[in-house]
Design a protein around this motif. Structure first.
Motif, short mmCIF file in Angstrom:
data_model
loop_
_atom_site.label_atom_id
_atom_site.label_comp_id
_atom_site.label_asym_id
_atom_site.label_seq_id
_atom_site.Cartn_x
_atom_site.Cartn_y
_atom_site.Cartn_z
N ARG A 198 0.85 -1.19 0.00
CA ARG A 198 0.00 0.00 0.00
C ARG A 198 0.88 1.24 0.00
O ARG A 198 1.67 1.45 0.91
CB ARG A 198 -0.90 0.00 1.23
N HIS B 44 -10.00 -7.38 -4.95
CA HIS B 44 -9.80 -8.69 -4.33
C HIS B 44 -8.35 -9.14 -4.30
O HIS B 44 -7.92 -9.81 -3.39
CB HIS B 44 -10.66 -9.74 -5.07
N LYS C 284 -4.39 -4.83 -2.24
CA LYS C 284 -4.80 -3.80 -1.29
C LYS C 284 -4.51 -2.45 -1.92
O LYS C 284 -3.43 -2.23 -2.46
CB LYS C 284 -4.01 -3.93 0.01
N GLY D 99 0.65 -0.06 11.10
CA GLY D 99 -0.70 -0.54 11.32
C GLY D 99 -1.53 0.34 12.24
O GLY D 99 -2.52 -0.08 12.80
N GLU E 183 -10.99 -3.21 6.03
CA GLU E 183 -10.32 -2.57 4.89
C GLU E 183 -9.17 -1.70 5.38
O GLU E 183 -8.14 -1.57 4.74
CB GLU E 183 -11.31 -1.75 4.09
N TYR E 184 -9.35 -1.07 6.52
CA TYR E 184 -8.29 -0.24 7.05
C TYR E 184 -7.60 -0.93 8.21
O TYR E 184 -8.23 -1.70 8.94
CB TYR E 184 -8.84 1.13 7.48
N ALA E 185 -6.33 -0.67 8.33
CA ALA E 185 -5.56 -1.33 9.37
C ALA E 185 -6.12 -0.96 10.75
O ALA E 185 -6.74 0.07 10.92
CB ALA E 185 -4.11 -0.90 9.27
N GLY E 186 -5.89 -1.82 11.70
CA GLY E 186 -6.33 -1.52 13.06
C GLY E 186 -7.77 -1.89 13.30
O GLY E 186 -8.32 -1.61 14.35
N ASP F 17 0.44 -11.06 5.14
CA ASP F 17 0.31 -9.81 4.37
C ASP F 17 1.28 -9.76 3.19
O ASP F 17 0.85 -9.54 2.06
CB ASP F 17 0.50 -8.58 5.26
N GLU G 242 -1.35 -10.47 0.63
CA GLU G 242 -1.85 -9.10 0.50
C GLU G 242 -3.33 -8.96 0.83
O GLU G 242 -3.70 -8.15 1.66
CB GLU G 242 -1.54 -8.54 -0.88
N THR G 243 -4.20 -9.73 0.15
CA THR G 243 -5.64 -9.62 0.44
C THR G 243 -6.19 -10.96 0.91
O THR G 243 -5.61 -12.01 0.66
CB THR G 243 -6.45 -9.19 -0.79
N ASN H 248 6.54 -4.20 4.36
CA ASN H 248 6.09 -5.23 5.30
C ASN H 248 7.19 -5.54 6.30
O ASN H 248 8.10 -6.32 6.02
CB ASN H 248 5.70 -6.50 4.54
#
Lengths: 212, 467
Positions: A2, A101, A104, A191, B367-370, B407, B411-412, B457
């Motif tokens: 991202r 899908h 991200k 995060g 969808e968003y972190a946390g 991740d 990734e998804t 990452n």
């Protein structure tokens, strides 16, 4: 991965001629070389530079820091801030990756605007276009007293004002901008989610005032 | 003085002046020598200025042409071979020189068609400013243009490895690994467990501790494996202790439950395997509930007790952690695997030869972190879908991993379903880890593998593999 897209909108109108535009050029250079040495920003932050004078143009499309080369900005003409707002929205719509899908999407883009004068075009149209996009954080900065902070408040609640548009002050602004981008890169990487207000960015230096 | 002036005025002193006097005479103009001399000075000065202007214009035009020529040298990377060419397409180019490369590790070579090639290996990270000097036909002055090329540091070198302060509460080593060597059980060959956990670069950069944890075991009395991994939330101050308690308590509770009720549970599983009817499924899910689900509840309460011991200085939130928990046993008909999962990360039964991968958890990633869910939230226990089970003839590996690994590789959530993505992960693992039976070195090898590089990452990484 991202990305954290960062759009920098710079006023290159005639009133920026001389010391201010040189300071902006130096500021961009410092910004990029500072971010390149930050492990979070180097991987996460992507920069685009949009300039506006009598019209607006995207000088540098959204580019990763490692291959970014600063433009050489010159100053002349009027202040087409409205057009710049429309342009940044069009650029972001095209360049910012949406989540699907398999992938991200990017983090919501950060927008930093630096201007030293009143817009000379249709600002309301620009603002209307600009609002159709979801931004992470929008900061508008008035360089000196020529720019009306009330006008900038129409674009975003996060408005800053530089005491003067001299090189030391513009330098301080870019230093803060570097720290903000590096901090946000670290935040999203760790995060902790996106930045939503000025309070989550590093405190601006003395020369840069928060307009409430 | 006087006589000299008269003589200079009366006699032309240069052949040019004589010629001019003669031409003027033909034109019927009789100019004095002084006038002719003055005229010559005037004419020469005029032409000289015109000449200089024209030269200057040529220079300006050429310089502008050079400035606007599309000459680009891309940025490079410190320590990596660099080679970039650009053609200087300017009219009348006679020569090029490049200055500013001393000590940079780079050299310039210029070919006859005006192509400049910069090559070499940049020694330092940072900006290199070089100047291109050009000589153009008919212009004496040298033209020049400056370029700035950025040489990026290797991102790996930017990450610091700061030690964790010695006096923090709930200390935890930066790395951990384990190998559980299982000889045969009930006359059947058994799989081994290898597990490793490593502090992420983003934690090493700040000198903060590892928040992940794991616990794995095999009971040689009853043949049951238990594997647990947990990811303490980065934003929670005692999450490293949360993940330690979660894995320790959940593993202990499962192992104890299986030691106590194992035989009855095994009979229920065997009956279900023989006839997968709804009636036969019920006792199995009941045991899973009593063992795995209750292990999670037990872990929750163990964290709660720890919070109580903190006397108001900490809350459940401060111990936020995910938990992926699996129990597994080999039967005559194959392998039985049951799981409980809360939060992101992945549990999967991977079989190289089969078309699909079996996921044994549903990642709670927003969808968003946390936005993930944690064991420390009471609300998660209302949700019965956190439990999964599977019976398979055999498999290559049962893997439990925190999002520090899922991740970068997936990734998804959608990609977690894709077998080819798992093939990629397994191939990557197998390059570093020797997954042959009883290879106790695999623990250290797996720890080494955890250093893999993936931009963006840099979280803690933990994986437990039954293979």
């Amino acid at each position: 991965m991202r990305r954290l897209p960062v759009y920098i909108l710079l006023d290159t109108s005639g009133s920026m001629f001389g010391e201010p535009i040189e300071a902006v050029n130096n500021g961009l250079q410092t910004l990029v070389s500072t971010l390149r040495s930050d492990p979070y920003a180097l991987e996460t932050a992507y920069l685009s530079v949009i300039t506006f004078n009598s019209s607006a143009r995207q000088d540098i499309p959204l580019t990763e820091l490692s291959s970014f080369q600063e433009p050489k900005l010159t100053a002349s003409g009027c202040t087409a801030l409205g057009e710049a707002l429309t342009l940044v929205k069009n650029c972001a719509e095209r360049e910012v990756v949406k989540t699907n899908h398999e992938k991200k999407g990017d983090w919501r883009p950060l927008v930093f605007i630096l201007t030293d004068g009143e817009p000379t075009d249709d600002l309301d149209k620009g603002i209307a276009d600009f609002r159709t996009m979801k931004w992470g954080m929008v900061v508008a900065c008035a360089a000196g007293n020529g720019a009306n902070t009330d006008t900038l408040k129409k674009i975003t609640e996060n408005v800053l004002q530089l005491d003067t548009a001299d090189s030391a002050t513009i330098k301080a602004f870019f230093k803060w901008l570097s720290a903000s981008v590096a901090g946000t890169s670290e935040r999203v990487d760790g995060g902790q989610g996106e930045v939503t207000g000025l309070g989550e960015l590093p405190p601006p230096p003395d020369e840069v005032n928060i307009v409430v | 003085m006087k006589s000299r002036r008269i003589s200079r005025a009366s006699v032309p002193t240069t052949s040019q002046e004589s010629r001019t006097a003669a031409i003027l005479h033909q034109l019927g103009v009789n100019a004095t020598p002084a006038e002719i001399r003055d005229f010559e000075l005037w004419r020469t000065r005029r032409l000289w200025e015109q000449y200089k202007d024209e030269k200057m214009n040529l220079l300006t035009i050429a310089q502008n042409e050079l400035n606007s020529a599309d000459i680009r040298f891309a940025n490079g990377r410190q320590g990596e071979p660099y080679k970039q060419s650009a053609r200087v397409a300017v009219k009348g180019l006679r020569g090029i020189a490049v200055k500013g490369l001393d000590g940079t590790g780079l050299e310039a070579s210029v070919s006859t068609d005006g192509t400049v090639t910069l090559h070499g290996t940049p020694v330092n990270a940072g900006d290199v400013e070089l100047t291109l000097f050009c000589r153009i036909d008919g212009i004496d002055s040298m033209l020049s243009r400056k370029f700035r090329i950025a040489f990026n540091p290797d991102p790996r070198t930017l990450w610091k490895d700061k030690p964790v302060p010695a006096d923090i509460e709930f200390p935890k080593p930066d790395t951990d690994c384990a190998y559980v060597l299982v000889p045969e059980f009930e006359g059947r060959r058994q799989k081994d467990i290898v597990a490793a956990s490593k502090r992420g670069r983003s934690h090493a950069q700040e000198g903060s501790p590892r928040d992940d944890d794991f616990r794995v075991s095999f009971n040689p009395q009853n043949g049951w494996y238990v594997l647990a991994v947990a990811d303490g939330a980065g934003s929670a101050k005692y999450s490293r202790e949360g993940s330690a308690i979660a894995t320790r308590e959940a593993e202990r509770f499962c192992a104890e439950g299986l030691a106590r009720d194992g035989e009855a549970f095994e009979r229920a599983i065997a009956a279900f395997a023989a006839d997968k009817s709804r009636e036969n499924a019920r006792p199995v899910t009941e045991y899973i509930h009593n063992i795995l689900y209750k292990a999670a509840v037990q872990a929750y309460h163990a964290i709660r007790s720890k919070v109580d011991l903190c006397n108001g200085t900490a809350t459940m939130r401060d111990f936020s952690t995910t938990l992926l928990l699996t129990v597994c046993r080999r039967f005559s008909f194959g392998w039985f695997i049951a799981s409980f999962g809360v939060g992101d990360g992945a549990i999967a039964i991977y079989d190289k030869g089969s078309d699909a991968v079996k996921l044994l958890n549903e990642p709670d990633s927003g969808e968003y972190a946390g936005q993930t869910r944690f064991l420390t939230m009471e609300s998660i226990f209302k949700d019965r879908t956190r439990i999964r089970m599977s019976i398979v003839p055999d498999f290559t590996a049962l893997m439990l991993m925190t999002d520090g690994i899922s991740d970068p590789f997936f990734e998804t959530d959608a990609n977690l379903e894709r077998k080819e993505k798992w093939d990629g992960l397994w191939a990557d693992l197998s390059k570093t880890v020797d997954f042959s039976d009883d290879n106790e070195n695999a623990a250290d090898q797996l720890l080494d593998w955890l250093d893999f590089w993936s931009p963006g990452n840099h979280d803690d990484r933990t994986i437990a593999i039954l293979y």
